[in-house]
Design a protein around this motif. Structure first.
Motif, PDB file in Angstrom:
ATOM      1  N   SER A 162     -78.746  46.711  18.537  1.00 25.39           N
ATOM      2  CA  SER A 162     -80.213  46.767  18.442  1.00 25.39           C
ATOM      3  C   SER A 162     -80.781  46.237  17.209  1.00 25.39           C
ATOM      4  O   SER A 162     -81.689  45.620  17.421  1.00 25.39           O
ATOM      5  CB  SER A 162     -80.461  48.271  18.565  1.00 25.39           C
ATOM      6  OG  SER A 162     -81.802  48.498  18.441  1.00 25.39           O
ATOM      7  N   PRO A 168     -84.688  47.484  21.395  1.00 24.73           N
ATOM      8  CA  PRO A 168     -83.869  48.910  21.829  1.00 24.73           C
ATOM      9  C   PRO A 168     -82.845  48.621  22.667  1.00 24.73           C
ATOM     10  O   PRO A 168     -82.863  47.713  23.656  1.00 24.73           O
ATOM     11  CB  PRO A 168     -84.905  49.599  22.392  1.00 24.73           C
ATOM     12  CG  PRO A 168     -85.902  48.976  22.700  1.00 24.73           C
ATOM     13  CD  PRO A 168     -85.998  47.891  21.860  1.00 24.73           C
ATOM     14  N   VAL A 169     -81.709  49.260  22.638  1.00 20.88           N
ATOM     15  CA  VAL A 169     -80.418  49.044  23.392  1.00 20.88           C
ATOM     16  C   VAL A 169     -80.192  50.567  23.765  1.00 20.88           C
ATOM     17  O   VAL A 169     -79.997  51.530  22.954  1.00 20.88           O
ATOM     18  CB  VAL A 169     -79.475  48.369  22.426  1.00 20.88           C
ATOM     19  CG1 VAL A 169     -77.886  48.519  23.551  1.00 20.88           C
ATOM     20  CG2 VAL A 169     -79.646  47.032  21.923  1.00 20.88           C
ATOM     21  N   CYS A 197     -90.896  45.824  19.371  1.00 21.46           N
ATOM     22  CA  CYS A 197     -89.885  44.892  19.197  1.00 21.46           C
ATOM     23  C   CYS A 197     -90.144  43.709  18.192  1.00 21.46           C
ATOM     24  O   CYS A 197     -91.262  43.250  18.182  1.00 21.46           O
ATOM     25  CB  CYS A 197     -89.578  44.652  20.534  1.00 21.46           C
ATOM     26  SG  CYS A 197     -89.274  45.618  21.932  1.00 21.46           S
TER      27      CYS A 197
END
Length: 256
Positions: A162, A168-169, A197
């Protein structure tokens, strides 16, 4: 470039809705539009089903024989429209599937793009991930098939992944709905701006190419203020991409 094509950002919402309508998507009753991208065989359809349940329908993209699926769900009293893009390995527009996926992310400007990858074959999926991140600032990586990765003794450092990708993961096993609640929350947080992000973008290019991109990028940003993908647009213009050239001429890049 013709500076009459864009007057700051007036009418941005109208422009976005118009572009989505052109792409066959009706957003009249939606608070957010989310696109679902990924390589074939990553479990993307299973993720789509896990998010939408039975609230979905299929049809064809305008002017194309390629099938598309649309669905919807509610989260925190917000109505989300989910659009399942064709499975593709690239966004360079060398096939109908690639053209549809790219055009939707670029011109439709979805509020979030979920990129579904196979956790057991992560490396081969990263090409598409990086291409999507060149186009949009709002993305979530759905690290699907985690059970298969564990079966193969593949250990993925989700936090580091991430950090390196700048998005975000969320690890999932969509067929058993493992991780789907976290995915729903993360999509919402990116859509509302609670999560910001900072997507990774490739910078190691020969100096002459880098300079050409930078010069063109600045011109694009002057013409289309706040466009999130000016560097990628510059790359495609330098590559002679006819669809992108046409978009610049018509002002399709008016951004929110």
């Amino acid at each position: 470039m013709n500076k009459a094509t864009n007057n700051a950002c007036e009418g941005c919402e109208i422009n976005k809705a118009s572009n989505l309508k052109k792409l066959g998507i009706n957003i009249d009753k939606s608070d957010y539009v989310v696109s679902l991208a990924g390589n074939p065989n990553t479990g993307k359809s299973t993720v789509f089903n896990a998010l939408t349940g039975l609230k979905q329908h299929t049809g064809n993209w305008p002017g194309k024989t390629v099938t598309r699926a649309e669905g919807g769900y509610k989260y925190n009293n917000k109505k989300i429209k989910l659009v399942d893009l064709p499975g593709t390995y690239s966004l360079l527009s060398t096939s109908q599937d690639e053209e549809i996926a790219r055009n939707f992310i670029l011109f439709g400007k979805p509020d979030v793009t979920i990129i579904v990858v196979d956790a057991s074959r992560l490396e081969r999926n990263l090409n598409l991930v990086l291409q999507v991140l060149e186009i949009t600032d709002k993305a979530v990586l759905c690290l699907n098939l985690m059970d298969e990765a564990k079966r193969l003794n593949i250990d993925i450092d989700v936090r580091t992944l991430s950090r390196d990708l700048g998005i975000p993961v969320v690890p999932t096993v969509a067929r058993s709905k493992e991780g789907v609640s976290e995915l729903l929350k993360t999509i919402n947080d990116v859509a509302t701006g609670e999560i910001k992000c900072k997507p990774y973008r490739i910078k190691s290019l020969p100096k002459n190419i880098h300079n050409a991109i930078e010069k063109l990028r600045l011109e694009i940003e002057e013409e289309f203020p706040n466009v999130p993908n000016s560097r990628w647009i510059a790359l495609r213009l330098l590559d002679g991409d006819e669809r992108i050239i046409e978009a610049v001429k018509t002002g399709e890049f008016i951004s929110e």
